[in-house]
Design a protein around this motif. Structure first.
Motif, PDB file in Angstrom:
ATOM      1  N   SER A 162       1.012  -1.067   0.129  1.00 54.76           N
ATOM      2  CA  SER A 162       0.024  -0.358   0.176  1.00 54.76           C
ATOM      3  C   SER A 162       1.337   0.835  -0.326  1.00 54.76           C
ATOM      4  CB  SER A 162      -0.937  -0.171   1.370  1.00 54.76           C
ATOM      5  OG  SER A 162       0.160  -0.312   2.387  1.00 54.76           O
ATOM      6  N   SER A 195      -8.201   4.390  -8.053  1.00 58.58           N
ATOM      7  CA  SER A 195      -7.453   2.896  -7.804  1.00 58.58           C
ATOM      8  C   SER A 195      -8.262   2.768  -6.435  1.00 58.58           C
ATOM      9  CB  SER A 195      -6.349   2.769  -8.503  1.00 58.58           C
ATOM     10  OG  SER A 195      -5.503   3.160  -7.540  1.00 58.58           O
ATOM     11  N   ASP A 239     -10.887   0.113  -5.845  1.00 53.16           N
ATOM     12  CA  ASP A 239     -10.601  -0.758  -4.408  1.00 53.16           C
ATOM     13  C   ASP A 239     -12.073  -1.295  -3.763  1.00 53.16           C
ATOM     14  OD1 ASP A 239      -7.266  -0.220  -4.036  1.00 53.16           O
ATOM     15  OD2 ASP A 239      -8.384  -2.116  -5.014  1.00 53.16           O
ATOM     16  N   THR A 242     -10.327  -5.016  -3.873  1.00 54.01           N
ATOM     17  CA  THR A 242      -9.272  -5.955  -4.124  1.00 54.01           C
ATOM     18  C   THR A 242      -8.119  -4.314  -2.649  1.00 54.01           C
ATOM     19  OG1 THR A 242      -9.555  -4.768  -5.855  1.00 54.01           O
ATOM     20  CG2 THR A 242      -9.441  -7.359  -6.172  1.00 54.01           C
ATOM     21  N   GLY A 243      -7.129  -4.387  -3.188  1.00 48.65           N
ATOM     22  CA  GLY A 243      -6.271  -3.188  -2.865  1.00 48.65           C
ATOM     23  C   GLY A 243      -5.702  -3.323  -1.286  1.00 48.65           C
ATOM     24  N   GLU A 275      -7.777  -5.204   1.146  1.00 45.98           N
ATOM     25  CA  GLU A 275      -8.140  -7.106   1.139  1.00 45.98           C
ATOM     26  C   GLU A 275      -7.429  -6.992   2.142  1.00 45.98           C
ATOM     27  OE1 GLU A 275      -6.264  -8.571  -2.267  1.00 45.98           O
ATOM     28  OE2 GLU A 275      -5.788 -10.023  -1.918  1.00 45.98           O
TER      29      GLU A 275
END
Lengths: 185, 665
Positions: free
Chosen positions: B221, B228, B232, B237-238, B241
């Motif tokens: 991160s 994005s 996310d 995601t990202g 997660e």
């Protein structure tokens, strides 16, 4: 108890009405409030009466096709006292037991008040439900015969109270539909 | 009750001509005419029923008689008094309030004649009932959205109100599921993480496992662009997660408190089983009433004339336009009822299923067209449409889950044998599945909001302001289509059930989603929709919604069972890294029980117990089926006997009337 001082009702009366009807405290107070607004000012609520027209034009009953029958069944000598209104609201409340609702439904649907729901009563019920003037005689007879063939157990062309009770106990929609919320409480 | 024999029927009035029974004509109508009503009112049976109507209505208790002052003083036997003072409350009496008051006073004076014990019993049961009522009144205040649902019921009838009650039920269900997951899984983790209690995590190192299986590349991160970040947030995601939203965060083998060690893997699995069992029990309990009605009273009772005529009008309607709509829908129902055709043409029945597999995304429109040709009764039509849409939509979840499952467990050139699943693509496959479910839920929510805001609302604006344009007036406002809406929330709930195992915070998201949907749908109903003219009754729709929900639950249980018991749990993340499959936690825990308990559990789950148990259950079921059949026979016989007795009665009354007339002449 501070609430009661706004109204004319004493606390003991409120408790008594709660014990004798199916209504909750709030519902009784709501009905009391609206009753006072409708009846002539200055009169004690236990002595004031409402006419059948006044009760018929309440928002809860205004569009009901059976409102005249409801008013006739629940009124005494053509007028409604406060306790008559409470009794009516109690029968139509959500918490009322099925047997009570069936009893009063029978009285409401018995248009000619002979103790039985006969063909004449059935035809009037159907006409009220459909609210149309052009009903063919055949369709009316047909529907009446269908109802009687389903619920008239002893083949006498009329529904006695037991037969009506038996039919309503089997009916899945009866409890849901025979409910009125008075005065938005 | 005084019956005014106002308009008594004329004697000799011809009895009803039955529709299609010519043999009865010769026996009934020509011989015995309907007896005059005032004669019938004198019969003892009528009088006793009239008396019974004034008092307690209970089928299983002894009914008392209405007390007149003379009765109470003439017979003062204690058991007679006790019988009259039935335990039913005064409210059940069909009397007005002043008469009830008099009755209560009589009852209270009679109480003095009872023994001390009986008096105390009555007093305590009365106070207990009063306490229960007060408690019930309190809970009705807590009922969520009570006024909203009541006003919807008054304006739109009980059919649409049942949809909103169903939505409220789902909000409560999701809240309870989240509470279960929270207390069993999240609470110990949070307590330890934020050092509220003096506890620590237990991390058992891997034992002779291939190190390759435990590799879990976590995205760093670093600097994240805004877009994005949004991506996310929408797809899980990202940065999302590794949060506690997903399964992968709970790579903990236990939480060590001061006195005991809390087994987190076991708690995780048990919470899943608990919420599935709770959902099943709650849905079944809620549908028990409707189910009993559907079991004993077949389809014909919903369509019965008695039901449509005596219970046809929704007494709670207060709106003039809704009343007109109800009148016209009753006209439609009562006229169309003769044209019922119950699915005779099998080819037309299967044609839609073939069409579904061919053209997936235009099926709802095709359904609507076909249903017009099939010519079913209105109630059956609506339910068939809902069922078809449900199977189609839930099929998409099935396909997705199946695809995911096959991708996880299949891989080329034997890399699966290493860890049991496709480690390269899915190092932490549970989190991946959780992400898919999260995505589905968020997109479903966005689409519902978008359709309401960007399709229904402009449509309503166009209809209101573009009144000159014929085409738009023809199109009209959006109808509040109950089947589509029910389908949408059942779909959302199925996703929540599947996803809650892989993403413990999903039930909380689902609760919030359904709360927002309630307000959006309510707003849309009141301001942009017109109610559908199709009749939709609340009683069978309540049961039907719950049935559809049950189908969704069964569908959700299948992938969960397969992933818990068949697919090996990922070794790189999650609480089950030290087990082969998730289910293995249970046998391992059972093996730590004392030996007597262990042998008992082994006995109960073995075939030697299961087969006799199953046979006994089958025997009990056959007994009840046979009993029901016997009862049915008895009912038919009694009905025949009743109509024969009535014929005798009419014959006797006629003879009596003739004899009276002869005597007078």
């Amino acid at each position: 108890m501070g609430q009661c001082l706004r109204y004319q009702m004493h606390w003991e009366d409120l408790e008594e009405y709660q014990a004798l009807t199916f209504l909750t405290r709030n519902e009784i107070l709501c009905i009391h409030d609206t009753f006072l607004k409708l009846c002539p000012p200055g009169k004690y609520y236990k002595e004031a009466t409402l006419t059948m027209d006044q009760v018929s034009s309440l928002p809860a009953l205004r569009v009901n096709p059976f409102r005249d029958r409801i008013c006739r069944v629940f009124s005494h000598k053509g007028v409604f006292s406060f306790e008559d209104v409470l009794g009516m609201a109690s029968v139509f409340s959500e918490q009322a037991c099925p047997s009570l609702k069936i009893e009063y439904a029978f009285r409401i649907y018995d248009f000619n008040e002979n103790g039985f729901i006969d063909e004449e009563d059935l035809q009037r019920i159907i006409l009220r439900l459909l609210n149309s003037d052009d009903m063919s005689e055949d369709l009316l007879m047909d529907l009446t015969n269908h109802v009687l063939s389903e619920s008239d157990l002893d083949n006498d062309n009329m529904l006695s109270f037991s037969e009506f009770e038996h039919a309503m106990a089997k009916s899945p929609d009866f409890m849901n539909s025979f409910r009125i919320h008075f005065w938005g409480c | 009750m005084s019956e005014s024999s106002g308009s008594a029927l004329q004697p000799g009035r011809p009895s009803r001509q039955p529709a299609v029974h010519p043999e009865n004509l010769s026996l009934d109508s020509s011989c015995f005419s309907s007896p005059p009503v005032n004669f019938l009112q004198e019969l003892p049976s009528y009088l006793s029923i009239a008396r019974r109507r004034m008092t307690v209505h209970s089928r299983d208790k002894q009914s008392g008689t209405l007390l007149k002052p003379t009765d109470s003083y003439s017979s003062q036997l204690e058991d007679r008094i006790a019988e009259n003072l039935s335990s039913q409350s005064l409210r059940n009496y069909a009397l007005n309030i002043s008469e009830k008051r008099r009755l209560r006073d009589i009852q209270e004076t009679q109480m003095k004649y009872l023994s001390e014990w009986d008096q105390w019993k009555r007093y305590s049961s009365k106070s207990w009932k009063r306490f229960l009522e007060k408690a019930r009144e309190m809970t009705t205040h807590l009922e969520l959205w009570r006024e909203d649902i009541r006003s919807i019921e008054g304006k739109f009838g009980t059919g649409i109100q049942s949809y909103f009650s169903f939505l409220r039920f789902l909000v409560l269900l999701n809240l309870v599921i989240f509470l279960i997951v929270f207390t069993l899984v999240l609470l110990p983790v949070l307590l330890t993480k934020y050092k509220i209690t003096n506890s620590s995590f237990v991390l058992i190192p891997f034992k002779d496992m291939d190190i390759q299986c435990t590799v879990y590349p976590v995205s760093s991160s670093g600097l994240i662009y805004f877009y994005s970040y949004i991506i996310d947030l929408l797809s899980g995601t990202g940065f999302l997660e590794e949060t506690s939203l997903f399964y992968g965060h709970y790579t903990i083998d236990g939480v060590k408190f001061q006195n005991f060690t809390y087994d987190l893997p076991l708690a995780y699995l048990l919470s899943t089983i608990a919420y599935l069992a709770l959902s099943l029990l709650w849905i079944v309990k809620r549908s028990v009433e409707g189910f009993k009605i559907n079991l004993i009273r077949s389809e014909e009772h919903f369509q019965s004339y008695c039901n449509k005529i005596f219970a046809g009008w929704d007494f709670c309607i207060t709106n003039r336009s809704m009343a007109d709509l109800k009148h016209s829908s009753l006209r439609y129902e009562l006229r169309e009822i003769d044209k019922m055709v119950f699915g005779e043409n099998l080819f037309i029945l299967y044609l839609p299923s073939i069409v579904i597999t061919l053209a997936n995304f235009i099926t709802p429109m095709i359904f609507a067209k076909i249903i017009r040709y099939e010519d079913y009764s209105p109630g059956f039509e609506i339910r068939l449409t809902i069922l078809r849409c449900v199977f189609m939509r839930l099929a998409t979840i099935c396909v997705l889950v199946f695809t995911l499952g096959s991708k996880i467990t299949s891989c080329d050139d034997d890399t699966c044998d290493l860890c049991g699943y496709n480690q390269k693509l899915y190092p932490c496959w549970e989190t991946q599945v959780g992400q898919e479910m999260y995505k589905l839920m968020i997109f479903d929510f966005i689409i519902i909001l978008a359709v309401t805001l960007f399709v229904d609302f402009p449509r309503k604006l166009l209809v209101t302001y573009c009144s000159s344009c014929k085409l738009i007036q023809c199109w009209g406002q959006q109808e509040f289509a109950i089947p589509d809406n029910v389908l949408g929330i059942v779909y959302g709930q199925t996703i929540c059930w599947i996803g809650a195992f892989f993403s413990p915070l999903l039930p909380a998201i689902a609760t919030l989603k359904f709360i927002i949907i309630f307000y959006v749908k309510e707003w849309s109903l009141l301001y942009t929709c017109r109610p559908s003219p199709r009749p939709f009754r609340a009683s069978n729709s309540n049961f039907f919604f719950l049935l559809v929900l049950l189908i969704g639950l069964c569908l959700a249980i299948i992938p969960l069972t397969i992933s818990i018991s068949r697919i090996p749990s990922s070794k790189a993340c999650g609480p089950f890294t030290n087990f082969n499959t998730t289910w293995e936690v249970i046998p391992k825990t059972v093996s730590t029980f004392p030996s007597s308990l262990r042998s008992f559990i082994h006995g109960v789950t073995s075939e030697a117990f299961a087969v006799p148990f199953f046979m006994i259950i089958c025997l009990i079921m056959f007994y009840f089926i046979a009993l029901a059949g016997a009862h049915k026979q008895v009912v038919i016989q009694l009905r025949e006997q009743l109509s024969l007795e009535s014929r005798d009665k009419r014959y006797l009354i006629q003879k009596l009337t003739e004899a009276q007339r002869d005597m007078r002449n």
